[in-house]
Design a protein around this motif. Structure first.
Motif, mmCIF file in Angstrom:
data_model
loop_
_atom_site.group_PDB
_atom_site.id
_atom_site.type_symbol
_atom_site.label_atom_id
_atom_site.label_comp_id
_atom_site.label_asym_id
_atom_site.label_seq_id
_atom_site.Cartn_x
_atom_site.Cartn_y
_atom_site.Cartn_z
ATOM 1 N N MET A 1 -30.312 45.212 -15.587
ATOM 2 C CA MET A 1 -30.834 44.491 -16.717
ATOM 3 C C MET A 1 -29.649 43.875 -17.439
ATOM 4 S SD MET A 1 -33.007 45.846 -20.008
ATOM 5 C CE MET A 1 -34.127 46.728 -18.987
ATOM 6 N N LEU A 2 -29.768 42.627 -17.767
ATOM 7 C CA LEU A 2 -28.731 41.952 -18.511
ATOM 8 C C LEU A 2 -29.149 41.960 -19.970
ATOM 9 C CD1 LEU A 2 -26.092 40.391 -18.295
ATOM 10 C CD2 LEU A 2 -27.417 38.326 -17.943
ATOM 11 N N LEU A 3 -28.390 42.647 -20.791
ATOM 12 C CA LEU A 3 -28.715 42.777 -22.200
ATOM 13 C C LEU A 3 -27.903 41.778 -23.014
ATOM 14 C CD1 LEU A 3 -28.730 46.652 -22.527
ATOM 15 C CD2 LEU A 3 -30.693 45.144 -22.241
ATOM 16 N N ALA A 4 -28.509 41.288 -24.066
ATOM 17 C CA ALA A 4 -27.825 40.353 -24.947
ATOM 18 C C ALA A 4 -28.415 40.497 -26.339
ATOM 19 C CB ALA A 4 -27.998 38.921 -24.434
ATOM 20 N N THR A 5 -27.801 39.854 -27.281
ATOM 21 C CA THR A 5 -28.290 39.847 -28.658
ATOM 22 C C THR A 5 -28.594 38.415 -29.042
ATOM 23 O OG1 THR A 5 -26.935 41.752 -29.213
ATOM 24 C CG2 THR A 5 -27.729 40.408 -31.039
ATOM 25 N N VAL A 6 -29.727 38.226 -29.663
ATOM 26 C CA VAL A 6 -30.105 36.908 -30.144
ATOM 27 C C VAL A 6 -30.334 37.028 -31.644
ATOM 28 C CG1 VAL A 6 -31.808 35.054 -30.023
ATOM 29 C CG2 VAL A 6 -31.214 36.339 -27.958
ATOM 30 N N LEU A 7 -29.644 36.209 -32.400
ATOM 31 C CA LEU A 7 -29.837 36.168 -33.850
ATOM 32 C C LEU A 7 -30.735 34.983 -34.162
ATOM 33 C CD1 LEU A 7 -26.166 36.821 -34.984
ATOM 34 C CD2 LEU A 7 -28.031 38.463 -34.782
ATOM 35 N N VAL A 8 -31.779 35.251 -34.937
ATOM 36 C CA VAL A 8 -32.752 34.213 -35.236
ATOM 37 C C VAL A 8 -32.884 34.088 -36.744
ATOM 38 C CG1 VAL A 8 -35.158 33.511 -34.957
ATOM 39 C CG2 VAL A 8 -34.010 34.765 -33.133
ATOM 40 N N ASP A 9 -32.767 32.876 -37.222
ATOM 41 C CA ASP A 9 -32.966 32.614 -38.650
ATOM 42 C C ASP A 9 -34.356 31.992 -38.812
ATOM 43 O OD1 ASP A 9 -32.627 32.296 -41.343
ATOM 44 O OD2 ASP A 9 -31.434 30.465 -41.154
ATOM 45 N N ALA A 10 -35.373 32.797 -38.476
ATOM 46 C CA ALA A 10 -36.756 32.335 -38.554
ATOM 47 C C ALA A 10 -37.667 33.534 -38.718
ATOM 48 C CB ALA A 10 -37.123 31.578 -37.287
ATOM 49 N N GLU A 11 -38.851 33.245 -39.169
ATOM 50 C CA GLU A 11 -39.836 34.307 -39.307
ATOM 51 C C GLU A 11 -40.376 34.655 -37.921
ATOM 52 O OE1 GLU A 11 -43.966 34.960 -41.710
ATOM 53 O OE2 GLU A 11 -42.394 33.740 -42.641
ATOM 54 N N VAL A 12 -40.456 35.931 -37.609
ATOM 55 C CA VAL A 12 -40.930 36.371 -36.308
ATOM 56 C C VAL A 12 -42.435 36.623 -36.391
ATOM 57 C CG1 VAL A 12 -40.696 38.136 -34.526
ATOM 58 C CG2 VAL A 12 -38.698 37.401 -35.798
ATOM 59 N N SER A 13 -43.154 36.140 -35.401
ATOM 60 C CA SER A 13 -44.612 36.267 -35.401
ATOM 61 C C SER A 13 -45.040 37.655 -34.952
ATOM 62 C CB SER A 13 -45.212 35.226 -34.459
ATOM 63 O OG SER A 13 -44.988 35.608 -33.118
ATOM 64 N N GLU A 14 -46.336 37.854 -34.911
ATOM 65 C CA GLU A 14 -46.893 39.134 -34.466
ATOM 66 C C GLU A 14 -46.503 39.447 -33.026
ATOM 67 O OE1 GLU A 14 -51.352 37.864 -33.154
ATOM 68 O OE2 GLU A 14 -50.790 37.558 -35.244
ATOM 69 N N TYR A 15 -46.156 38.406 -32.254
ATOM 70 C CA TYR A 15 -45.776 38.641 -30.859
ATOM 71 C C TYR A 15 -44.384 39.256 -30.744
ATOM 72 C CZ TYR A 15 -49.840 35.816 -29.853
ATOM 73 O OH TYR A 15 -51.105 35.357 -29.788
ATOM 74 N N GLY A 16 -43.650 39.279 -31.815
ATOM 75 C CA GLY A 16 -42.315 39.839 -31.812
ATOM 76 C C GLY A 16 -42.268 41.318 -32.088
ATOM 77 N N GLN A 17 -43.428 41.968 -32.181
ATOM 78 C CA GLN A 17 -43.456 43.395 -32.482
ATOM 79 C C GLN A 17 -43.113 44.227 -31.248
ATOM 80 O OE1 GLN A 17 -47.148 44.435 -34.281
ATOM 81 N NE2 GLN A 17 -46.978 42.889 -35.881
#
Length: 173
Positions: free
Chosen positions: A1-17
């Motif tokens: 598995m290739l792991l990474a970090t993503v920084l998001v400057d946005a509101e996360v929807s219900e699908y992001g739970q």
């Protein structure tokens, strides 16, 4: 598995739970597919075996390769020591982001809505069309000398050539 970090400057929807269940159906296909035995039947993970094989073109593998180039007397000597496919793979990783050799654990995993159905409907066909080609594929497996991965690959996949690499790493004692 290739792991990474993503920084998001946005509101996360219900699908992001986060998932409220474990999608693993305990089929052990990842264990069966891994060419270097990095995933054990009990779920234990040998990160060093996985990294050694999969991320060959990252710095540790590059160091090994550079030492092979430097230690070769001439082009013919280099070609006798390094298969053309390995040279091409290293060159590709130098000219673009490095890839990894084997995502077989992910390729065979049926824990997804789009692949779970076909797996459950006809497991023999799934094994024949998804798992077997990966197991039968003739490919070089990269292992640390004296490692469990080396022993596993020799025993489980005798048709796959092994290449001992170090890159400064050593298997656990």
């Amino acid at each position: 598995m290739l792991l990474a970090t993503v920084l998001v400057d946005a509101e996360v929807s219900e699908y992001g739970q986060a998932l409220d269940y474990n999608p693993c159906i305990d089929c052990k296909l990842c264990v069966t597919a891994c060419p270097v035995g990095a995933i054990a039947k009990d779920g234990a993970f040998d990160g060093l075996a996985c990294t050694t094989h999969n991320y060959r073109e990252f710095m540790s593998g590059f160091t090994d390769w550079a030492q092979t180039v430097a230690g070769s007397a001439d082009a013919a000597d280099y070609r006798s020591r390094v298969p053309a496919a390995e040279s091409a793979s290293m060159w590709q990783s130098l000219s673009s982001p490095p890839g990894y050799k084997s995502g077989y654990c992910l390729a065979v995993c049926p824990a997804g809505e789009d692949v779970l159905g076909p797996y459950l409907e006809d497991r023999k066909e799934f094994l024949k069309t998804v798992l077997r080609p990966l197991q039968d594929k003739r490919e070089t497996l990269y292992v640390l000398p004296g490692s469990r991965a080396q022993e596993y690959a020799r025993r489980r996949f005798p048709h796959k050539p092994l290449k001992e690499v170090t890159g400064g790493w050593a298997p656990p004692e």
